[in-house]
Motif scaffolding. Structure first.
Motif, PDB file in Angstrom:
ATOM      1  N   GLU A   1       0.664  -1.193   0.165  1.00 41.95           N
ATOM      2  CA  GLU A   1      -0.078  -0.011   0.159  1.00 41.95           C
ATOM      3  C   GLU A   1       0.928   1.142   0.019  1.00 41.95           C
ATOM      4  OE1 GLU A   1      -3.320  -0.466   2.557  1.00 41.95           O
ATOM      5  OE2 GLU A   1      -4.167   1.673   1.916  1.00 41.95           O
ATOM      6  N   LYS A   2       1.687   1.262   1.045  1.00 43.46           N
ATOM      7  CA  LYS A   2       2.692   2.452   0.997  1.00 43.46           C
ATOM      8  C   LYS A   2       3.507   2.658  -0.327  1.00 43.46           C
ATOM      9  CE  LYS A   2       3.646   3.606   4.849  1.00 43.46           C
ATOM     10  NZ  LYS A   2       4.037   2.645   6.253  1.00 43.46           N
ATOM     11  N   THR A   3       4.127   1.549  -0.820  1.00 42.14           N
ATOM     12  CA  THR A   3       4.848   1.504  -2.044  1.00 42.14           C
ATOM     13  C   THR A   3       4.379   1.769  -3.375  1.00 42.14           C
ATOM     14  OG1 THR A   3       6.159   0.077  -0.476  1.00 42.14           O
ATOM     15  CG2 THR A   3       7.282   0.548  -2.774  1.00 42.14           C
ATOM     16  N   PHE A   4       3.231   1.152  -3.494  1.00 37.91           N
ATOM     17  CA  PHE A   4       2.475   0.971  -4.709  1.00 37.91           C
ATOM     18  C   PHE A   4       1.066   1.707  -4.644  1.00 37.91           C
ATOM     19  CE2 PHE A   4       5.556  -2.559  -5.192  1.00 37.91           C
ATOM     20  CZ  PHE A   4       6.470  -1.885  -5.663  1.00 37.91           C
ATOM     21  N   GLY A   5       0.581   1.838  -3.575  1.00 37.07           N
ATOM     22  CA  GLY A   5      -0.768   2.312  -3.491  1.00 37.07           C
ATOM     23  C   GLY A   5      -2.117   1.403  -3.608  1.00 37.07           C
ATOM     24  N   LEU A   6      -1.382  -0.059  -3.314  1.00 34.34           N
ATOM     25  CA  LEU A   6      -2.606  -1.013  -3.673  1.00 34.34           C
ATOM     26  C   LEU A   6      -2.819  -1.901  -2.220  1.00 34.34           C
ATOM     27  CD1 LEU A   6      -0.983  -2.167  -7.020  1.00 34.34           C
ATOM     28  CD2 LEU A   6      -3.017  -1.499  -6.576  1.00 34.34           C
ATOM     29  N   PRO A   7      -3.985  -2.311  -2.121  1.00 36.70           N
ATOM     30  CA  PRO A   7      -4.511  -2.984  -0.917  1.00 36.70           C
ATOM     31  C   PRO A   7      -3.260  -4.161  -0.453  1.00 36.70           C
ATOM     32  CG  PRO A   7      -6.130  -3.470  -2.400  1.00 36.70           C
ATOM     33  CD  PRO A   7      -5.082  -2.485  -3.064  1.00 36.70           C
ATOM     34  N   SER A   8      -2.954  -4.102   0.578  1.00 36.90           N
ATOM     35  CA  SER A   8      -1.790  -5.102   1.409  1.00 36.90           C
ATOM     36  C   SER A   8      -2.475  -6.583   1.246  1.00 36.90           C
ATOM     37  CB  SER A   8      -1.340  -4.608   2.654  1.00 36.90           C
ATOM     38  OG  SER A   8      -2.311  -4.589   3.482  1.00 36.90           O
ATOM     39  N   GLU A   9      -3.799  -6.807   1.167  1.00 36.58           N
ATOM     40  CA  GLU A   9      -4.474  -8.021   1.520  1.00 36.58           C
ATOM     41  C   GLU A   9      -4.484  -8.860   0.051  1.00 36.58           C
ATOM     42  OE1 GLU A   9      -7.250  -5.525   1.799  1.00 36.58           O
ATOM     43  OE2 GLU A   9      -5.709  -4.828   3.392  1.00 36.58           O
ATOM     44  N   GLU A  10      -4.340  -8.023  -0.989  1.00 35.04           N
ATOM     45  CA  GLU A  10      -4.436  -8.876  -2.214  1.00 35.04           C
ATOM     46  C   GLU A  10      -3.094  -8.881  -2.854  1.00 35.04           C
ATOM     47  OE1 GLU A  10      -7.018 -10.339  -3.354  1.00 35.04           O
ATOM     48  OE2 GLU A  10      -8.244  -9.501  -1.774  1.00 35.04           O
ATOM     49  N   ILE A  11      -2.354  -9.923  -2.425  1.00 39.16           N
ATOM     50  CA  ILE A  11      -0.857  -9.535  -2.880  1.00 39.16           C
ATOM     51  C   ILE A  11      -0.487  -9.714  -4.444  1.00 39.16           C
ATOM     52  CG2 ILE A  11       0.050 -10.159  -0.566  1.00 39.16           C
ATOM     53  CD1 ILE A  11       0.822 -12.884  -1.630  1.00 39.16           C
ATOM     54  N   PHE A  12      -1.556 -10.616  -5.158  1.00 34.79           N
ATOM     55  CA  PHE A  12      -1.056 -10.659  -6.564  1.00 34.79           C
ATOM     56  C   PHE A  12      -1.555  -9.633  -7.192  1.00 34.79           C
ATOM     57  CE2 PHE A  12       0.900 -14.464  -5.138  1.00 34.79           C
ATOM     58  CZ  PHE A  12       2.130 -14.607  -6.203  1.00 34.79           C
ATOM     59  N   GLN A  13      -2.693  -8.855  -6.814  1.00 34.15           N
ATOM     60  CA  GLN A  13      -3.158  -7.757  -7.234  1.00 34.15           C
ATOM     61  C   GLN A  13      -1.887  -6.674  -7.398  1.00 34.15           C
ATOM     62  OE1 GLN A  13      -6.699  -5.657  -5.951  1.00 34.15           O
ATOM     63  NE2 GLN A  13      -7.959  -7.517  -6.568  1.00 34.15           N
ATOM     64  N   ALA A  14      -1.316  -6.565  -6.134  1.00 30.61           N
ATOM     65  CA  ALA A  14      -0.277  -5.659  -6.187  1.00 30.61           C
ATOM     66  C   ALA A  14       1.005  -6.038  -6.966  1.00 30.61           C
ATOM     67  CB  ALA A  14       0.321  -5.429  -4.767  1.00 30.61           C
ATOM     68  N   ILE A  15       1.252  -7.389  -6.975  1.00 29.97           N
ATOM     69  CA  ILE A  15       2.366  -7.951  -7.732  1.00 29.97           C
ATOM     70  C   ILE A  15       2.026  -7.689  -9.259  1.00 29.97           C
ATOM     71  CG2 ILE A  15       3.748 -10.007  -8.419  1.00 29.97           C
ATOM     72  CD1 ILE A  15       3.613 -10.749  -5.442  1.00 29.97           C
ATOM     73  N   TYR A  16       0.796  -8.069  -9.463  1.00 35.51           N
ATOM     74  CA  TYR A  16       0.408  -7.842 -11.150  1.00 35.51           C
ATOM     75  C   TYR A  16      -0.333  -6.518 -11.350  1.00 35.51           C
ATOM     76  CZ  TYR A  16       1.431 -12.921 -11.173  1.00 35.51           C
ATOM     77  OH  TYR A  16       2.161 -14.255 -11.178  1.00 35.51           O
ATOM     78  N   ARG A  17       0.254  -5.589 -10.756  1.00 37.71           N
ATOM     79  CA  ARG A  17      -0.669  -4.349 -10.901  1.00 37.71           C
ATOM     80  C   ARG A  17      -0.831  -3.649 -12.590  1.00 37.71           C
ATOM     81  NH1 ARG A  17       3.941  -3.889  -8.334  1.00 37.71           N
ATOM     82  NH2 ARG A  17       5.467  -2.461  -8.702  1.00 37.71           N
ATOM     83  N   SER A  18       0.182  -4.056 -13.397  1.00 36.69           N
ATOM     84  CA  SER A  18       0.223  -3.603 -14.685  1.00 36.69           C
ATOM     85  C   SER A  18       0.548  -5.050 -15.778  1.00 36.69           C
ATOM     86  CB  SER A  18       1.048  -2.748 -14.960  1.00 36.69           C
ATOM     87  OG  SER A  18       2.355  -2.840 -14.711  1.00 36.69           O
ATOM     88  N   GLU A  19       0.354  -4.731 -16.844  1.00 35.81           N
ATOM     89  CA  GLU A  19       0.749  -5.678 -17.823  1.00 35.81           C
ATOM     90  C   GLU A  19       2.221  -5.900 -17.712  1.00 35.81           C
ATOM     91  OE1 GLU A  19      -1.321  -7.419 -19.613  1.00 35.81           O
ATOM     92  OE2 GLU A  19       0.234  -8.461 -20.776  1.00 35.81           O
ATOM     93  N   GLU A  20       2.941  -4.490 -17.839  1.00 37.80           N
ATOM     94  CA  GLU A  20       4.392  -4.581 -17.564  1.00 37.80           C
ATOM     95  C   GLU A  20       4.881  -5.268 -16.460  1.00 37.80           C
ATOM     96  OE1 GLU A  20       5.569  -0.604 -17.372  1.00 37.80           O
ATOM     97  OE2 GLU A  20       7.968  -1.274 -17.698  1.00 37.80           O
ATOM     98  N   GLU A  21       4.265  -5.111 -15.276  1.00 36.82           N
ATOM     99  CA  GLU A  21       4.749  -5.588 -13.830  1.00 36.82           C
ATOM    100  C   GLU A  21       4.507  -7.220 -14.091  1.00 36.82           C
ATOM    101  OE1 GLU A  21       6.276  -4.748 -11.129  1.00 36.82           O
ATOM    102  OE2 GLU A  21       6.658  -2.748 -12.150  1.00 36.82           O
ATOM    103  N   ILE A  22       3.324  -7.791 -14.491  1.00 36.25           N
ATOM    104  CA  ILE A  22       3.386  -9.104 -14.859  1.00 36.25           C
ATOM    105  C   ILE A  22       4.620  -9.745 -15.462  1.00 36.25           C
ATOM    106  CG2 ILE A  22       1.828 -11.050 -15.993  1.00 36.25           C
ATOM    107  CD1 ILE A  22      -0.788  -9.259 -15.648  1.00 36.25           C
ATOM    108  N   LEU A  23       4.812  -9.153 -16.544  1.00 38.69           N
ATOM    109  CA  LEU A  23       6.101  -9.455 -17.399  1.00 38.69           C
ATOM    110  C   LEU A  23       7.338  -9.546 -16.518  1.00 38.69           C
ATOM    111  CD1 LEU A  23       5.311  -8.411 -20.944  1.00 38.69           C
ATOM    112  CD2 LEU A  23       4.944 -10.849 -19.977  1.00 38.69           C
ATOM    113  N   LYS A  24       7.348  -8.356 -15.850  1.00 40.15           N
ATOM    114  CA  LYS A  24       8.660  -8.117 -14.853  1.00 40.15           C
ATOM    115  C   LYS A  24       8.704  -9.342 -13.883  1.00 40.15           C
ATOM    116  CE  LYS A  24       9.273  -3.392 -14.828  1.00 40.15           C
ATOM    117  NZ  LYS A  24       9.251  -2.375 -13.834  1.00 40.15           N
ATOM    118  N   PHE A  25       7.735  -9.515 -13.477  1.00 40.69           N
ATOM    119  CA  PHE A  25       7.651 -10.640 -12.189  1.00 40.69           C
ATOM    120  C   PHE A  25       8.038 -12.054 -12.979  1.00 40.69           C
ATOM    121  CE2 PHE A  25       5.475 -13.697  -9.381  1.00 40.69           C
ATOM    122  CZ  PHE A  25       6.063 -13.412  -8.278  1.00 40.69           C
ATOM    123  N   MET A  26       7.304 -12.149 -13.972  1.00 40.50           N
ATOM    124  CA  MET A  26       7.500 -13.472 -14.655  1.00 40.50           C
ATOM    125  C   MET A  26       8.833 -13.663 -15.168  1.00 40.50           C
ATOM    126  SD  MET A  26       4.051 -13.842 -16.941  1.00 40.50           S
ATOM    127  CE  MET A  26       4.089 -15.562 -17.489  1.00 40.50           C
TER     128      MET A  26
END
Ligand code: SAM
Length: 345
Positions: free
Chosen positions: A133-158
């Motif tokens: 939440e503090k780092t990316f403004g996304l809810p801390s309970e939904e971890i993969f919503q935060a990790i996959y917050r954009s198409e670009e982030e999905i590819l970076k994580f992969m």
């Protein structure tokens, strides 16, 4: 610490500088220094590198000198010529983009996502929870919503996930003789990198990756290899139907989740697993007394700052596996970053 450390804190100062050393390598990777040096096949001056990569000459010269200092690049210099920089074998193999063993994607993720998260480590420790939440403004309970917050982030994580198996995949696939398991399903198998290692090692077994729909779509688009014998299936391992298999792999899955969710997932697997079937957990395992390995201790802090999980010692895996009905639990420490745990139904 030793007496000499009390006289002058060499080791402490080296630790303080650790993040700067990481950033030297990360910055060179992001700027394309290693790719340029590999492609050019000859030593280059700082001016030449700066011009090719569109940077200041002064900044590039300091970066190249620091890379020489940490023995990632080499330099030749005569009185008559400017310093000429070239890559080392390690840089060509692991830091440039093209090689089979490239860790470029791991570095990009560490630099652009993990580094900002670790900036909030103090709050993570105070609050005992992730800092999405503090780092990316996304809810801390939904971890993969935060990790996959954009198409670009999905590819970076992969990319990050994929590069680990370049290093450790073979050790994990051969940690136990898995040839008796003819149908293997890698739950949360991401790009399929570990699944491919399994398929290469156990030619007579079929291997399927199950992952979230957006991940399966990206894996098929960006990671499918010619003659790929790994199947992909979109699904949700917490709520969807699990495909039939005699071995389920959970690689770096348990460490993402709370104990409650991990137990629910292991129980679901146990419910669909035939007797004699099993589960293979792949994690960075702490020593039983938690006094190491340092990599696993650091990964556990990473889990705190990014997820709801943690790294664990063997007895905690034993408890979880026994609670959910598994038995014959065996451990294999590979001596590298990741270890394997096999349990049977
Ligand atoms: N097993 C892979 C590896 O070790 O490289 C990836 C590990 S990654 C830490 C966690 C994986 O679980 C991601 O690929 C993610 O998309 C997947 N995942 C998360 N939640 C999931 C769910 N509910 N159902 C299926 N897959 C899920």
């Amino acid at each position: 610490m030793s007496q000499s450390e009390l006289d002058y804190p060499f080791k402490l100062l080296e630790y303080f500088n650790g993040f700067r050393v990481s950033k030297v390598i990360f910055s060179a990777c992001e700027l394309g220094v290693f790719d340029l040096l590999l492609k050019s096949q000859e030593s280059l001056s700082a001016q030449h590198v700066a011009q090719e990569l569109g940077t200041s000459v002064d900044g590039m010269e300091r970066l190249l000198d620091a890379l020489v200092g940490i023995e990632i690049l080499k330099v030749e210099q005569t009185r008559a010529t400017a310093a000429l920089y070239s890559s080392s074998d390690v840089a060509n193999l692991y830091l440039a983009k093209g090689s089979d063993k490239s860790l470029h994607d791991m570095i990009i993720y560490q630099s652009q996502t993990i580094y900002p998260l670790w900036n909030n480590m103090v709050d993570a420790i105070r609050e005992g929870r992730n800092q999405n939440e503090k780092t990316f403004g996304l809810p801390s309970e939904e971890i993969f919503q935060a990790i996959y917050r954009s198409e670009e982030e999905i590819l970076k994580f992969m990319g990050l996930m994929n590069s680990s198996w370049v290093l450790d995949g073979h050790d994990i696939a051969t940690a136990f003789d898995l040839s008796g398991f003819k149908k293997i399903v890698d739950l949360g198998g991401c790009t399929g990198a570990l699944a491919r290692e399994m398929a290469r090692e156990y030619e007579s077994s079929s291997v399927t990756v199950l992952d979230l729909p957006q991940v399966v779509e990206a894996a098929k688009k960006h990671y499918r290899e010619d003659g790929d014998d790994v199947e992909f299936q979109a699904g949700d391992f917490f709520s969807g139907e699990l495909p039939a298999a005699d071995l389920y792999i959970l690689a770096r899955i348990i460490h993402d989740w709370s104990e409650e969710k991990s137990l629910a997932l292991l129980k679901r697997i146990h419910d669909v697993c035939e007797p004699g079937g099993g589960v293979l957990l792949v994690e960075a395992m702490l020593f039983e007394n938690r006094r190491g390995p340092v990599t696993a201790q650091i990964f556990s802090l990473n889990m705190l700052v990014q997820t709801e999980g943690r790294e664990r010692p063997p007895s905690e895996y034993t408890d979880m596996l026994k609670k959910t009905g598994f038995q014959n639990i065996q451990f294999c420490r590979t001596g590298k970053s990741y270890d394997a745990i096999l349990a049977l139904r």
